[in-house]
Design an enzyme around this catalytic site. Sequence first.
Site, mmCIF file in Angstrom:
data_model
loop_
_atom_site.group_PDB
_atom_site.id
_atom_site.type_symbol
_atom_site.label_atom_id
_atom_site.label_comp_id
_atom_site.label_asym_id
_atom_site.label_seq_id
_atom_site.Cartn_x
_atom_site.Cartn_y
_atom_site.Cartn_z
ATOM 1 N N ASP A 51 -7.783 9.272 7.874
ATOM 2 C CA ASP A 51 -8.405 9.405 6.551
ATOM 3 C C ASP A 51 -8.834 10.840 6.241
ATOM 4 O O ASP A 51 -9.201 11.134 5.103
ATOM 5 C CB ASP A 51 -9.613 8.451 6.428
ATOM 6 C CG ASP A 51 -9.181 6.991 6.319
ATOM 7 O OD1 ASP A 51 -7.974 6.725 6.152
ATOM 8 O OD2 ASP A 51 -10.058 6.106 6.407
ATOM 9 N N CYS B 119 0.849 -1.176 0.000
ATOM 10 C CA CYS B 119 0.000 0.000 0.000
ATOM 11 C C CYS B 119 0.887 1.229 0.000
ATOM 12 O O CYS B 119 1.889 1.279 0.697
ATOM 13 C CB CYS B 119 -0.877 -0.042 1.249
ATOM 14 S SG CYS B 119 -2.075 1.242 1.247
ATOM 15 N N ARG C 115 -12.857 4.873 -5.779
ATOM 16 C CA ARG C 115 -12.940 3.777 -4.802
ATOM 17 C C ARG C 115 -13.788 4.198 -3.606
ATOM 18 O O ARG C 115 -14.414 3.349 -2.975
ATOM 19 C CB ARG C 115 -11.531 3.423 -4.284
ATOM 20 C CG ARG C 115 -10.696 2.596 -5.228
ATOM 21 C CD ARG C 115 -9.419 2.197 -4.536
ATOM 22 N NE ARG C 115 -9.714 1.788 -3.184
ATOM 23 C CZ ARG C 115 -9.009 2.119 -2.108
ATOM 24 N NH1 ARG C 115 -7.918 2.836 -2.229
ATOM 25 N NH2 ARG C 115 -9.365 1.715 -0.918
HETATM 26 C C1 UD1 Z 1 -9.023 0.768 8.315
HETATM 27 C C2 UD1 Z 1 -9.709 1.574 7.240
HETATM 28 C C3 UD1 Z 1 -8.806 2.678 6.716
HETATM 29 C C4 UD1 Z 1 -8.261 3.516 7.854
HETATM 30 C C5 UD1 Z 1 -7.647 2.642 8.944
HETATM 31 C C6 UD1 Z 1 -7.214 3.426 10.161
HETATM 32 C C7 UD1 Z 1 -11.127 -0.146 6.258
HETATM 33 C C8 UD1 Z 1 -11.449 -0.971 5.066
HETATM 34 N N1 UD1 Z 1 -10.065 0.680 6.156
HETATM 35 O O1 UD1 Z 1 -7.916 0.128 7.676
HETATM 36 O O2 UD1 Z 1 -9.552 3.499 5.829
HETATM 37 O O3 UD1 Z 1 -7.265 4.391 7.351
HETATM 38 O O4 UD1 Z 1 -8.584 1.646 9.365
HETATM 39 O O5 UD1 Z 1 -8.264 4.123 10.689
HETATM 40 O O6 UD1 Z 1 -11.837 -0.172 7.241
HETATM 41 N N2 UD1 Z 1 -1.334 -2.497 12.224
HETATM 42 C C9 UD1 Z 1 -0.324 -3.293 12.727
HETATM 43 N N3 UD1 Z 1 -0.492 -4.652 12.709
HETATM 44 C C10 UD1 Z 1 -1.600 -5.236 12.205
HETATM 45 C C11 UD1 Z 1 -2.640 -4.420 11.705
HETATM 46 C C12 UD1 Z 1 -2.472 -3.036 11.728
HETATM 47 O O7 UD1 Z 1 0.701 -2.803 13.176
HETATM 48 O O8 UD1 Z 1 -1.666 -6.463 12.199
HETATM 49 C C13 UD1 Z 1 -1.160 -1.035 12.225
HETATM 50 C C14 UD1 Z 1 -1.094 -0.481 10.796
HETATM 51 O O9 UD1 Z 1 0.221 -0.570 10.268
HETATM 52 C C15 UD1 Z 1 -1.526 0.945 11.009
HETATM 53 C C16 UD1 Z 1 -2.534 0.857 12.165
HETATM 54 O O10 UD1 Z 1 -2.321 -0.420 12.785
HETATM 55 O O11 UD1 Z 1 -0.435 1.708 11.459
HETATM 56 C C17 UD1 Z 1 -3.956 0.978 11.742
HETATM 57 O O12 UD1 Z 1 -4.265 -0.058 10.852
HETATM 58 P P1 UD1 Z 1 -5.689 -0.745 10.817
HETATM 59 O O13 UD1 Z 1 -6.562 -0.162 11.868
HETATM 60 O O14 UD1 Z 1 -5.502 -2.203 10.777
HETATM 61 O O15 UD1 Z 1 -6.238 -0.271 9.405
HETATM 62 P P2 UD1 Z 1 -7.165 -1.082 8.419
HETATM 63 O O16 UD1 Z 1 -8.143 -1.886 9.184
HETATM 64 O O17 UD1 Z 1 -6.367 -1.737 7.379
#
Ligand code: UD1
Length: 433
Positions: A320, A128, A412
């Site tokens: 966002d 990404c 999107r």
């Molecule tokens: C969702 C939203 C996205 C938004 C984000 C944060 C959807 C489809 N997308 O993305 O629009 O920008 O929440 O509000 O709902 N992280 C880790 N380990 C993991 C998973 C996440 O370290 O296993 C970290 C990521 O690198 C990031 C943070 O947690 O820094 C937030 O990510 P996450 O809340 O998981 O985002 P998404 O669910 O992908």
Amino acid sequence: MMVVAEASQESLKRRLNVSGGHGLNGTLRVSGAKNSALVLMTASLLSEETIELTNIPSLTDIDGMSAILRSLGVRVDRRADRIRLTAAELSGSAPPYELVNSLRASFFSIGPLLGRMGHARVPLPGGCRIGARPVVEHIRGLKALGAVVNVEHGIVTASVPGVRKRLSGAQIVLDCPSVGATETILMAAVLADGVSRIENAAQEPEVQDLAKLLNTMGARVTGAGGPVITVEGVERLLGCSNYPVIPDRIEAGTFLMAAAITRSPLLVEPVIPEHLSAVIQKLRDCGCNIDIMGRTVRITPGEITAVDITTQPFPGFPTDLQAPFMALMCTAKGTSVISEKIYENRLQHVAELQRMGASIRLEGSTAIVEGVAQLSAAPVTGSDLRAAAAMVLAGLSARGITEVAGLKHLDRGYDDLEAKLSGVGAEVKRNIC
Ligand code: UD1
């Protein structure tokens, strides 16, 4: 030569021409939330019965999720803003790479697939532009629920041992409150044996919306919206009808910022104000008068002065809306400090805003924005969904016609942005020559 000519013709088509300097007036209608709709659609995998969702936005991401669900054997029937999803018999538990790669939220299908089928094979989501976006927490949660998970050759294979192939309730403490991990684990846990507790859970409204849908389908989920979610597993989930997706808080926030950057009074609706508390507070702090009347927000901008923001998980200021807010701050009086704390690479719009005359200095993941009297139009590219929205906002305020490329990102997540903005007096046209 022919190919090059066709390619450049195509890229010409994919531009939004935003003519700046027009005041806006009227009401902007907010569509259903993209991030909620996508995950609610994957919840259909949990039931043999039909689930019917309303207030579905018209977005390419929704088309992508429909394609993924169809590839698994789900019957998808979409009419206007209503979608009926029937996963009576699933024909597969392995969505194809090409589809998952283009839509990160589709990885979250691993939770319901595992809960319903006892096995799943889902490609890791693609890289990404805004940051690494790992899925470690999703996998850790599924393992805690008793799944055997292997990651090999870019594919996550998960299965539940035993004859009954049922996951077992567990306590899961997330390292970080990941939205996707919370949703994945929640969907896996609803059909598990026993009770699960997700601690340090994401508190985003989209997680609450998912829990509400699951409960409507017969699940027993409590605490969603807070840091601890408890799930009492049930034998099976039922269908549901007429479940409305919540309004998109990010689209609503973008509209409020469109009003602020054009210094125009606007009404934005429907909005659930509590979903936008941090944003509304910052808009008030920087000089906007905001009245909340039920689900309608009236914004009346005054002189816009600089304020600082730091992005945080909900209820903090959402990442966002960082790019759109930065566009606004480029036109504010004074200097604003904008810190991006969620993603390590989500400041690519800075270079594009600079091309429009913005004065921004970068220090790591912090942007120091000194407001200028007037932005000037330029050809710019939105490098991700929200960066593209920021370019449109900057274009609304700039002198001249801003050509915004990167519309595949915009489409999107924004349901007919140009028609909505044109409806309140903006001059925004898709370039089709
Ligand atoms: C969702 C939203 C996205 C938004 C984000 C944060 C959807 C489809 N997308 O993305 O629009 O920008 O929440 O509000 O709902 N992280 C880790 N380990 C993991 C998973 C996440 O370290 O296993 C970290 C990521 O690198 C990031 C943070 O947690 O820094 C937030 O990510 P996450 O809340 O998981 O985002 P998404 O669910 O992908």
